[in-house]
Design an enzyme around this catalytic site. Structure first.
Site, short mmCIF file in Angstrom:
data_model
loop_
_atom_site.label_atom_id
_atom_site.label_comp_id
_atom_site.label_asym_id
_atom_site.label_seq_id
_atom_site.Cartn_x
_atom_site.Cartn_y
_atom_site.Cartn_z
N HIS A 141 0.84 -1.19 0.00
CA HIS A 141 0.00 0.00 0.00
C HIS A 141 0.88 1.25 0.00
O HIS A 141 2.10 1.18 0.20
CB HIS A 141 -0.95 0.01 1.21
CG HIS A 141 -0.27 0.03 2.54
ND1 HIS A 141 -0.26 -1.04 3.41
CD2 HIS A 141 0.44 1.01 3.16
CE1 HIS A 141 0.40 -0.72 4.51
NE2 HIS A 141 0.85 0.51 4.38
P1 TYD Z 1 -1.99 -3.21 7.82
O1 TYD Z 1 -1.64 -1.77 7.77
O2 TYD Z 1 -2.82 -3.77 6.72
O3 TYD Z 1 -0.64 -4.09 7.92
P2 TYD Z 1 0.55 -4.24 6.88
O4 TYD Z 1 0.67 -2.97 6.12
O5 TYD Z 1 1.74 -4.53 7.74
O6 TYD Z 1 0.28 -5.38 5.99
O7 TYD Z 1 -2.69 -3.50 9.22
C1 TYD Z 1 -3.03 -4.80 9.67
C2 TYD Z 1 -4.22 -4.67 10.63
O8 TYD Z 1 -3.86 -3.95 11.79
C3 TYD Z 1 -5.40 -3.98 10.00
O9 TYD Z 1 -6.57 -4.64 10.46
C4 TYD Z 1 -5.36 -2.60 10.58
C5 TYD Z 1 -4.72 -2.81 11.94
N1 TYD Z 1 -3.90 -1.66 12.41
C6 TYD Z 1 -4.33 -0.92 13.49
O10 TYD Z 1 -5.40 -1.17 14.08
N2 TYD Z 1 -3.55 0.13 13.93
C7 TYD Z 1 -2.38 0.44 13.33
O11 TYD Z 1 -1.69 1.40 13.77
C8 TYD Z 1 -1.94 -0.32 12.18
C9 TYD Z 1 -0.67 0.00 11.45
C10 TYD Z 1 -2.75 -1.37 11.76
#
Ligand code: TYD
Length: 133
Positions: free
Chosen positions: A50
């Site tokens: 992303h």
């Molecule tokens: P995501 O940003 O999709 O992870 P990555 O980029 O590492 O693949 O986040 C994974 C999950 O965690 C998603 O359900 C959102 C949640 N999340 C939070 O609740 N707070 C946060 O600060 C972050 C970064 C993610």
């Protein structure tokens, strides 16, 4: 390194080991509002995939290693990150992916704002459209 900009944090090391402190005077390119960290990621998994519209982040591999793929819409670059005192700059509108996590990888992320799903661009074509390519 063309796309990835790195930040070197000062270390305080002696025979007992090494300490790194990060605060608002550490030369971060943004004001810190949130930290999160990723651990226990399987070797075959990848994360990220992303870009953010506004959020600015800095990723530091505290333990082990992983590969950070950075894509500005024109060029793509892979960087092995494995140093607990080096941060990789993740400014807004930079597509990023994390791959090849070692078993002991702990990835710390410093972020300029609170979590906001609306700030994410999770579709690569949408990302390209955003930057007008
Ligand atoms: P995501 O940003 O999709 O992870 P990555 O980029 O590492 O693949 O986040 C994974 C999950 O965690 C998603 O359900 C959102 C949640 N999340 C939070 O609740 N707070 C946060 O600060 C972050 C970064 C993610």
């Amino acid at each position: 390194m063309k796309i990835g900009k790195t930040y070197n944090f000062s270390t305080h090391g002696d025979h007992r080991g090494t300490l790194v402190a990060v605060d608002k005077y550490s030369g971060l390119p943004f004001e810190l509002r949130r930290i999160y960290y990723i651990f226990g990621t399987e070797k075959t998994s990848s994360r990220g995939h992303h870009a953010h519209k506004e959020l600015h982040q800095l990723a530091i591999c505290l333990s082990g290693s992983c590969t950070m793929v950075l894509d500005n819409g024109f060029e793509r670059e892979s960087i092995l990150i494995d140093s607990p005192h080096v941060g990789i700059d993740l400014p807004p509108m930079l597509w990023h992916e994390m791959h090849d996590f070692s078993d002991d990888c702990i990835l710390l992320v410093l972020a300029s704002d609170y979590f906001n799903e609306g700030d994410y661009i999770r579709d690569y074509q949408e990302f390209k459209n955003f930057i007008n390519i």
